[in-house]
Enzyme design. Structure first.
Site, PDB file in Angstrom:
ATOM      1  N   GLU A   1      -4.625 -25.875  38.873  1.00  0.00           N
ATOM      2  CA  GLU A   1      -4.069 -26.764  37.855  1.00  0.00           C
ATOM      3  C   GLU A   1      -4.565 -28.192  38.093  1.00  0.00           C
ATOM      4  O   GLU A   1      -4.882 -28.564  39.232  1.00  0.00           O
ATOM      5  CB  GLU A   1      -2.535 -26.706  37.943  1.00  0.00           C
ATOM      6  CG  GLU A   1      -1.829 -27.596  36.944  1.00  0.00           C
ATOM      7  CD  GLU A   1      -0.323 -27.305  36.833  1.00  0.00           C
ATOM      8  OE1 GLU A   1       0.218 -26.559  37.676  1.00  0.00           O
ATOM      9  OE2 GLU A   1       0.286 -27.819  35.876  1.00  0.00           O
TER      10      GLU A   1
ATOM     11  N   GLU B   1       5.252 -21.141  30.819  1.00  0.00           N
ATOM     12  CA  GLU B   1       6.684 -21.453  31.000  1.00  0.00           C
ATOM     13  C   GLU B   1       7.264 -22.079  29.728  1.00  0.00           C
ATOM     14  O   GLU B   1       7.849 -23.171  29.756  1.00  0.00           O
ATOM     15  CB  GLU B   1       6.891 -22.346  32.237  1.00  0.00           C
ATOM     16  CG  GLU B   1       6.461 -21.651  33.508  1.00  0.00           C
ATOM     17  CD  GLU B   1       6.905 -22.334  34.809  1.00  0.00           C
ATOM     18  OE1 GLU B   1       7.470 -23.435  34.751  1.00  0.00           O
ATOM     19  OE2 GLU B   1       6.677 -21.734  35.878  1.00  0.00           O
TER      20      GLU B   1
ATOM     21  N   GLU C   1       2.156 -16.934  38.725  1.00  0.00           N
ATOM     22  CA  GLU C   1       2.510 -18.014  39.656  1.00  0.00           C
ATOM     23  C   GLU C   1       3.426 -17.429  40.718  1.00  0.00           C
ATOM     24  O   GLU C   1       4.535 -16.974  40.409  1.00  0.00           O
ATOM     25  CB  GLU C   1       3.199 -19.185  38.939  1.00  0.00           C
ATOM     26  CG  GLU C   1       2.242 -20.002  38.089  1.00  0.00           C
ATOM     27  CD  GLU C   1       2.834 -21.297  37.554  1.00  0.00           C
ATOM     28  OE1 GLU C   1       3.730 -21.867  38.215  1.00  0.00           O
ATOM     29  OE2 GLU C   1       2.378 -21.725  36.476  1.00  0.00           O
TER      30      GLU C   1
HETATM   31  O1  AHR Z   1       2.588 -24.552  40.160  1.00  0.00           O
HETATM   32  C1  AHR Z   1       3.306 -25.717  39.895  1.00  0.00           C
HETATM   33  C2  AHR Z   1       4.127 -25.604  38.621  1.00  0.00           C
HETATM   34  O2  AHR Z   1       5.113 -24.637  38.772  1.00  0.00           O
HETATM   35  C3  AHR Z   1       3.394 -25.179  37.386  1.00  0.00           C
HETATM   36  O3  AHR Z   1       2.740 -26.220  36.755  1.00  0.00           O
HETATM   37  C4  AHR Z   1       4.486 -24.652  36.529  1.00  0.00           C
HETATM   38  O4  AHR Z   1       4.045 -23.666  35.632  1.00  0.00           O
HETATM   39  C5  AHR Z   1       5.496 -24.123  37.530  1.00  0.00           C
HETATM   40  O5  AHR Z   1       6.772 -24.534  37.236  1.00  0.00           O
END
Ligand code: AHR
Length: 505
Positions: free
Chosen positions: A36, A183, A310
């Protein structure tokens, strides 16, 4: 009789495996990564720029590329995360000096220069040999913006395809995975499940992949941990879908946290923190069963994959760093977290066909840490390396009586095991000794296989919080482990808090 019985102060564990039994294929995509725009995950971690003194290829650091190639990264999820739902792809294409800088409001509010954009990401995944998993902006973007992004990526003989060619890439790119938001129940728009489902259907319909050389799988937002609402709503919609849209995966996000906000220290902890953390990690099994059972009701043929895109340890940030950058050290405890999660995913390979650890470099449970020209591989990296033989191997059920590891009121299995056969017929067995202080003797009781030889690698560490640093990069690295053949069956002793992978010839 087991060898080295004296080393292990408790009962030996026998892992029984019928090498002829065939389970599902362990999709290599469960070993996926997540990158990210967050802290030093992209900038410094991957991208140093073409003019950097750090050796690079078109701005992408060579040391990182070599390390990632060695673990055969199957796919990389990008650009987020929460970042994805505020990302506007047009800001990240074209001549570098013309790119529009913005802010990264989710992660420290820092300037996002947009020097790493679509073409740089596709170059990066090309260099490491991975497939692209791109998350579309559903929160603050539009369906049109997402459709045009895909046209830019995958079309020929269109204005956007021509623009890509003018930016240096004539051939259409291959986009293997397309995430419909991130999310959406939280940072991606706080949408009710019903609202999300309506958005999802339209994004799924209008997200066109024009590159016929690549099937593109679309992944919908799914549950936040144990909450079932998104799973129900998305799967109910999928079961009643029309010809006009489809999804191939449902995303699950679940971190090992021990409470929010994350305060568990990355180093300087003892057995209580270790035991609590590992106990929570093992909860991934229940989550997959829970969401898998809902999915089975709507999709008994398991056409839709559960995509754990994730997962990993989320710890207190490294003291002195920007808390918005989510930097944390990575210890032997994290290696155990990685191995246990990977074992769980593999055992559910019929439904879990993709997963992405968060995150690849310098963020959360990273594979790699960098500091300017320096780079160090974490214990978690070494687990991914040791597990390479499991990519696309066939799961072979392993039966064992795990015994119990107790700390205070916490109880959990003492040992975990997972086995698979690779394309050449070789059997691989992953073993984890969860116990904090007791070594364990393990015997493999193998049927349906003539054992000629067995060898193993082990990842063990002096302490549960042992880490690799720039000045001591080899504190936690895989070493050969002695495996004896006793009456033709492999037998070994596994140190406390250690992971081993055994190869049976
Ligand atoms: O990985 C960090 C964050 O965690 C991501 O941006 C989000 O999707 C999650 O809440």
């Amino acid at each position: 009789m087991l060898v080295a019985m004296s080393a292990a102060l408790a009962e030996p564990v026998t892992v029984s495996i019928d090498a002829r039994a065939a389970g599902p294929v362990i999709d290599r995509h469960i070993f996926g990564q997540f990158a990210e725009h967050l802290g030093h995950g992209i900038y410094d971690g991957i991208w140093v720029g073409r003019d950097s003194a750090i050796p690079n290829t078109r701005g992408i650091r060579n040391d990182v590329v070599a390390a990632l190639k060695a673990i055969k990264v199957p796919n990389v999820r990008w650009p987020g995360g929460c970042f994805a739902d505020e990302y506007h792809w047009r800001n990240g294409i074209g001549p570098a000096d013309k790119r529009r800088a913005g802010r990264n409001p989710n992660w420290g509010g820092v300037v996002e220069p947009n020097t790493f954009g679509t073409d740089e990401f596709m170059d990066f995944v090309g260099q490491i040999g991975a497939e692209a998993y791109i998350s579309a902006n559903v929160g603050s973007g539009t369906r049109q913006e997402a459709a045009e992004w895909l046209e830019y990526l995958t079309a020929e003989q269109t204005a956007l395809g021509d623009e890509r060619a003018a930016n240096g890439h004539k051939a259409p790119y291959k986009v293997a995975f397309w995430g419909i938001g991130n999310e959406s129940w939280g940072c991606g728009g706080s949408m009710s499940p019903e609202h999300y489902v309506e958005e999802m259907k339209m994004y799924a319909r209008y997200s066109r992949n024009y590159n016929s050389a690549q099937t593109m799988r679309q992944i919908a937002v799914g549950p936040d941990g144990a909450k079932p609402e998104y799973t129900e709503a998305v799967m109910r919609a999928w079961a009643g879908k029309t010809w006009a849209w489809n999804i191939d995966g449902l995303s699950l996000h679940s971190y090992t946290l021990n409470g929010w906000p994350p305060t568990v220290k990355a180093t300087g902890f003892g057995e209580p923190e270790y035991a609590r953390f590992i106990k929570e990690t093992l909860g991934m099994e229940g989550l997959i069963r829970k969401h898998g059972a809902i999915m089975d009701r709507y999709d008994p043929q398991k056409k839709v994959a559960l995509v754990v895109d994730e997962w990993g340890s989320w710890l207190a940030p490294t003291p002195g760093t920007d808390p918005g950058f989510l930097m944390q050290q990575n210890s032997q405890r994290d290696a155990i977290v990685a191995a246990l999660n990977l074992n769980i995913f593999a055992r559910h390979a019929d439904r879990v066909r993709m997963a992405n650890i968060a995150q690849m470099i310098n963020v959360l449970q990273a594979m790699i840490l960098t500091d300017k020209e320096k780079m160090v591989l974490t214990p978690t990296y070494h687990v991914f390396k040791m597990y390479v033989p499991f990519q696309d191997a066939t799961l072979v059920p392993a039966r064992f009586s795990a015994g119990t590891y107790r700390h205070g009121k916490l109880e959990m299995p003492r040992v975990d095991a997972m086995a698979a056969r690779d394309a050449n017929g070789k059997l691989w067995v992953a073993l984890t000794n969860i116990d904090y202080s007791r070594p364990v003797d393990i015997a493999l009781a193998l049927k349906g296989l003539q054992v000629n030889a067995a060898s193993a690698q082990v990842l063990a560490a002096p302490q549960a919080d042992s880490v690799n640093t720039f000045s001591a990069p080899d504190t936690v690295t895989p070493k050969p482990l002695e495996v004896k053949l006793v009456r033709g069956q492999p037998v070994l002793t596994l140190a406390p808090r250690a992971v081993a992978v055994v190869a049976v010839e």
